[in-house]
Design an enzyme around this catalytic site. Structure first.
Site, PDB file in Angstrom:
ATOM      1  N   GLU A 138       0.812  -1.224   0.000  1.00  0.00           N
ATOM      2  CA  GLU A 138       0.000   0.000   0.000  1.00  0.00           C
ATOM      3  C   GLU A 138       0.845   1.273   0.000  1.00  0.00           C
ATOM      4  OE1 GLU A 138      -4.011  -1.600   2.226  1.00  0.00           O
ATOM      5  OE2 GLU A 138      -2.234  -1.256   3.435  1.00  0.00           O
ATOM      6  N   ASP A 156     -12.300  -6.104  -2.291  1.00  0.00           N
ATOM      7  CA  ASP A 156     -13.150  -7.296  -2.167  1.00  0.00           C
ATOM      8  C   ASP A 156     -14.501  -6.852  -1.644  1.00  0.00           C
ATOM      9  OD1 ASP A 156     -13.185  -7.804   1.008  1.00  0.00           O
ATOM     10  OD2 ASP A 156     -11.205  -7.089   0.423  1.00  0.00           O
ATOM     11  N   GLU A 204      -7.929  -0.722  10.289  1.00  0.00           N
ATOM     12  CA  GLU A 204      -7.049   0.274  10.912  1.00  0.00           C
ATOM     13  C   GLU A 204      -7.653   1.674  11.061  1.00  0.00           C
ATOM     14  OE1 GLU A 204      -6.061  -1.238   7.956  1.00  0.00           O
ATOM     15  OE2 GLU A 204      -4.959  -2.906   8.847  1.00  0.00           O
TER      16      GLU A 204
HETATM   17  N1  SAH Z   1      -2.560 -10.416   3.816  1.00  0.00           N
HETATM   18  C1  SAH Z   1      -3.763 -11.088   4.144  1.00  0.00           C
HETATM   19  C2  SAH Z   1      -4.913 -10.198   4.482  1.00  0.00           C
HETATM   20  C3  SAH Z   1      -4.546  -8.893   5.045  1.00  0.00           C
HETATM   21  S1  SAH Z   1      -5.744  -8.307   6.123  1.00  0.00           S
HETATM   22  C4  SAH Z   1      -4.183 -11.980   2.992  1.00  0.00           C
HETATM   23  O1  SAH Z   1      -3.407 -12.219   2.122  1.00  0.00           O
HETATM   24  O2  SAH Z   1      -5.328 -12.431   2.960  1.00  0.00           O
HETATM   25  C5  SAH Z   1      -6.571  -7.173   5.136  1.00  0.00           C
HETATM   26  C6  SAH Z   1      -5.994  -5.785   5.054  1.00  0.00           C
HETATM   27  O3  SAH Z   1      -6.719  -5.094   4.058  1.00  0.00           O
HETATM   28  C7  SAH Z   1      -6.157  -4.975   6.315  1.00  0.00           C
HETATM   29  O4  SAH Z   1      -5.089  -4.061   6.432  1.00  0.00           O
HETATM   30  C8  SAH Z   1      -7.505  -4.265   6.119  1.00  0.00           C
HETATM   31  O5  SAH Z   1      -7.469  -2.915   6.514  1.00  0.00           O
HETATM   32  C9  SAH Z   1      -7.790  -4.344   4.619  1.00  0.00           C
HETATM   33  N2  SAH Z   1      -9.005  -5.086   4.205  1.00  0.00           N
HETATM   34  C10 SAH Z   1      -9.305  -5.323   2.905  1.00  0.00           C
HETATM   35  N3  SAH Z   1     -10.425  -6.051   2.809  1.00  0.00           N
HETATM   36  C11 SAH Z   1     -10.866  -6.285   4.071  1.00  0.00           C
HETATM   37  C12 SAH Z   1     -11.970  -7.015   4.615  1.00  0.00           C
HETATM   38  N4  SAH Z   1     -12.834  -7.668   3.821  1.00  0.00           N
HETATM   39  N5  SAH Z   1     -12.103  -7.068   5.955  1.00  0.00           N
HETATM   40  C13 SAH Z   1     -11.228  -6.429   6.765  1.00  0.00           C
HETATM   41  N6  SAH Z   1     -10.150  -5.748   6.294  1.00  0.00           N
HETATM   42  C14 SAH Z   1      -9.960  -5.661   4.966  1.00  0.00           C
END
Ligand code: SAH
Length: 241
Positions: free
Chosen positions: A13, A206, A183
């Site tokens: 990011e 997503d 966050e």
């Molecule tokens: N790296 C992990 C997921 C990271 S957590 C993986 O590969 O799956 C998700 C990060 O993106 C967090 O920093 C949050 O702020 C953001 N985020 C994006 N989509 C999200 C969701 N559906 N729920 C919660 N946080 C989400």
């Protein structure tokens, strides 16, 4: 002029912004690398805070206290909640709430004890610049074309929301929430405590449903990283205007 802090949770990011910094100097504090430099003539501090509310709060406190940042911009990705908030859209927070804060029956649901509030407002001027910068991106970037720019409530909690059941529940409880992440509301609370302005901008990666983890990593690298860079730079230009 006071330094502006630019914060993202994950490496991707903020990765695209780092090569844009001139006079780069880094300092390690509380396990994080704070990058100082000039971005298009503005003194900035760029940092990856890590995922989750505590990681974000620790980083924000260091930025505002030890490094005396005058304002904080948070950029990253989020899950779309409200109808019509689609993957690739951009959400600028006007207010933020911790959806997993619940000290009932001592305090009303979501209220942060002793602050008297559940919702923390983002700075209207920075939010307006971030929204304008996002609209410019949507109008000029071939990938961003068709993206809708939304402004409203963003909710945060220490959970990656990746099931339809959970996002349905959040929608039912907080119908005006546009997006969910991990966050923003923590940063909002810390900035409120310090009396410093902040803005939060999130590209929707997503829909916070069963498919949420699918293309997440690729999306963050290929889409959200350049969006973050371009939106932050355009918002900084607007501050000069
Ligand atoms: N790296 C992990 C997921 C990271 S957590 C993986 O590969 O799956 C998700 C990060 O993106 C967090 O920093 C949050 O702020 C953001 N985020 C994006 N989509 C999200 C969701 N559906 N729920 C919660 N946080 C989400």
């Amino acid at each position: 002029m006071t330094r502006l802090a630019i914060v993202g949770a994950m490496h991707e990011e903020i990765a695209a912004l780092r090569p844009c910094l001139e006079g780069l100097r880094s300092e390690r504090r509380a396990g994080r690398d704070f990058h100082f430099g000039r971005l298009d003539g503005h003194e900035v501090i760029l940092v990856r805070c890590g995922i989750g509310k505590v990681a974000a709060a620790t980083t924000a406190a260091v930025l505002l206290d030890a490094f005396d940042a005058g304002a904080l911009l948070f950029t990253g990705v989020a899950g779309g909640l409200a109808d019509g908030v689609r993957v690739g859209d951009i959400v600028v927070a006007s207010a933020l709430l911790q959806h997993d804060m619940n000290a009932e029956p001592l305090f009303p649901r979501w209220e942060v004890p002793l602050t008297g509030r559940a919702r923390f407002d983002a700075d209207p001027a920075w939010s307006a610049r971030l929204a304008q910068a996002s609209r410019t991106l949507a109008a000029t970037d071939t990938h961003a074309q068709g993206a809708t720019i939304h402004q409203g409530l963003v909710i945060s909690g220490d959970r990656f929301v990746a099931t339809r059941a959970e996002s349905d529940q959040l929608r039912a409880l907080l119908p005006d929430a546009l997006a969910v992440e991990m966050e923003g509301a923590a940063v909002a609370q810390v900035c409120h405590d310090f009396g410093r302005p902040f803005g939060v901008v999130r590209t929707i990666s997503d829909r916070a449903d069963d498919a949420a983890h699918g293309d997440f990593q690729r999306f963050v690298r290929d889409v959200a990283a350049p969006y973050s860079r371009d939106i932050v730079r355009a918002a900084l230009h607007l501050r000069d205007a």
